[in-house]
Design an enzyme around this catalytic site. Structure first.
Site, short mmCIF file in Angstrom:
data_model
loop_
_atom_site.label_atom_id
_atom_site.label_comp_id
_atom_site.label_asym_id
_atom_site.label_seq_id
_atom_site.Cartn_x
_atom_site.Cartn_y
_atom_site.Cartn_z
N LYS A 1 29.61 73.48 67.50
CA LYS A 1 29.92 72.90 68.82
C LYS A 1 31.39 73.72 68.88
CE LYS A 1 26.68 70.75 69.91
NZ LYS A 1 26.69 69.30 70.24
C1 LIG Z 1 24.97 67.92 69.74
C2 LIG Z 1 24.47 67.38 70.96
C3 LIG Z 1 24.43 66.30 71.02
C4 LIG Z 1 24.97 65.32 69.77
O1 LIG Z 1 25.36 65.91 68.51
P1 LIG Z 1 25.63 65.56 67.48
O2 LIG Z 1 27.47 65.73 67.46
O3 LIG Z 1 25.48 66.96 66.33
O4 LIG Z 1 25.48 64.34 67.01
C5 LIG Z 1 24.59 64.93 71.90
N1 LIG Z 1 24.11 65.83 72.98
C6 LIG Z 1 24.36 66.90 73.28
C7 LIG Z 1 23.74 67.89 75.02
C8 LIG Z 1 23.99 68.17 72.43
O5 LIG Z 1 24.28 69.46 72.45
#
Ligand SMILES: *Cc1c(COP(=O)(O)O)cnc(C)c1O
Length: 408
Positions: A194
């Site tokens: 991210k």
């Molecule tokens: C990555 C992601 C999540 C989940 O994030 P985590 O921290 O891995 O639980 C939720 N929603 C979207 C749209 C994502 O891309």
């Protein structure tokens, strides 16, 4: 040959030193660094409260718990999203009401959602909340979602997993606002790929002290801090369980990384924006590609750079494009196969692909290109040159220009 992975995290010396400091301090789990990360994150997002958690999925789960989602209720979720956005609804034995996407930015189509809500209400169902996602960091129809929520009395829990940071304003004369400043609860992800990362981690932001308290308590076994404070006379071992909570707390080791990622968030964003701009420039003249739309009054986070390959203009499918890119050393990915096409939701919700015509049609064309701060201009040029060649070699001959058919 170059090797350009789909993603590489950008970890600096300061992150490494802070982790070492954490390890040396003897305090590894939730403690002073997590507290500091929460404070700095809340300030960055102009929010009263930020609750650090071990994932965005946990944040979404606790947000729905905080608003009191009940079994049997429905929550509007875009079909064009990651698994997490909908699975958290299922944790309550509630059901996602999947909405189709708009064609230009792949975000939730508010008019489509309204129609589905009307149908659900007519069938006697209770629709109580909506979880908008900002696809790839392109901010969706915030005003439309707000109006929809007002009309149908929906709670708004924002999946802002791609949006640290992204900004929007209502019009040219309004002030810019960071994503996460307005929804009842906004959830961010610090997963490894991210925009900022803690390895695994997430944050729930809200202006409600009550929500923040509830999420904090539920993130750590339902143990009440208030009870703990009240009975400190009993000794520091004393606590009270007020609900069967979860184990969702962030560690100080992770927060140590997050503190410095957050301080570098604007700089990391600048670099992603630069590479996105270069992609737009270098790929602009390929008529077989649909590039991300840039909407006015939006500052994109550029978490993803998704392109659509117009398959009816090419003699290959998406898998072949990705595999040829791989042969050239380039990592690519797909965001996402829409939820309504997955076996679980097809079965549970009785989905027919044709019920979500836009997402169904767009999905086979989607490819996400590598986009992260540590790319170089040469990397981006290399990706574009290769993608151009792959497409050029598969170009479907324009009718009338097909000389091979003339041979007798
Ligand atoms: C990555 C992601 C999540 C989940 O994030 P985590 O921290 O891995 O639980 C939720 N929603 C979207 C749209 C994502 O891309």
């Amino acid at each position: 040959m170059r090797s350009i992975p789909f993603f590489k995290p950008s970890i600096g010396k300061s992150e490494i030193e802070e982790v070492v400091d954490c390890l040396r301090s003897g305090w590894l789990t939730t403690g002073p660094k997590t507290k500091q990360f929460e404070q700095e994150f809340a300030r960055y997002l102009q929010r009263q409260h930020a609750v650090a958690l071990n994932s965005c999925t946990a944040a979404l789960h606790l947000a729905l718990e905080a608003i009191g989602l009940k079994a049997g209720q429905r929550v509007v979720v875009p079909t064009m999203t990651f698994a997490a956005t909908a699975e958290v609804v299922r944790y309550f034995n509630a059901a996602p009401l999947l909405a189709d996407c708009r064609a230009d930015d792949l975000n939730l189509d508010v008019a489509d959602a309204a129609q589905r809500i009307e149908n659900a209400l007519a069938a006697g169902e209770e629709v109580v909340a909506i979880i908008p996602v900002h696809y790839g960091g392109q901010i969706g129809d915030v005003a439309g979602v707000k109006a929809l929520a007002g009309k149908y009395h929906l709670r708004v829990i924002e999946d802002a997993a791609h949006c640290c940071p992204a900004y929007y304003r209502d019009d040219e004369t309004s002030p810019w606002k960071p994503v996460g400043a307005e929804a009842e609860i906004s959830c961010f992800s610090f997963y490894a790929n991210k925009t900022i990362t803690t390895g695994e981690g997430g944050m729930a932001c809200t202006n409600s002290a009550e929500h923040a308290d509830r999420m904090r308590i539920m993130s750590l076994h339902g143990i009440s801090r208030d009870a703990w404070k009240r009975y400190t006379a009993e000794g520091s071992w004393y606590y009270e369980i007020i609900a069967p909570g979860y184990k969702y707390n962030l560690t100080d080791i992770a927060a140590a990384i997050g503190l410095h990622q957050l301080r570098r968030a604007d700089q990391l964003h600048d670099r992603r924006s630069r590479w996105a701009g270069l992609y737009l420039e270098l790929l602009g003249d390929i008529e077989e590609l649909v590039l991300p739309t840039i909407r006015p009054n939006r500052i994109h986070s550029w978490h993803l750079f998704p392109v659509r390959v117009k398959l009816d203009h090419c003699d290959l499918d998406r898998a072949e494009v990705i595999s040829q890119m791989k042969q050239a050393g380039i990592g690519a990915s797909v965001h996402w196969m829409p939820l309504h096409l997955h076996p679980y939701y097809r079965r549970e919700l009785g989905c027919e692909p044709s019920d979500w015509p836009r997402a169904t049609a767009i999905y086979p064309e989607l490819i996400s290109l590598p986009l992260y701060p540590d790319l170089t201009a040469e990397d981006v040029e290399y990706v574009c040159r290769n993608l151009k060649e792959i497409i050029a070699s598969s170009r479907v001959a324009v009718p009338g220009a097909d000389f091979s058919a003339v041979e007798t």
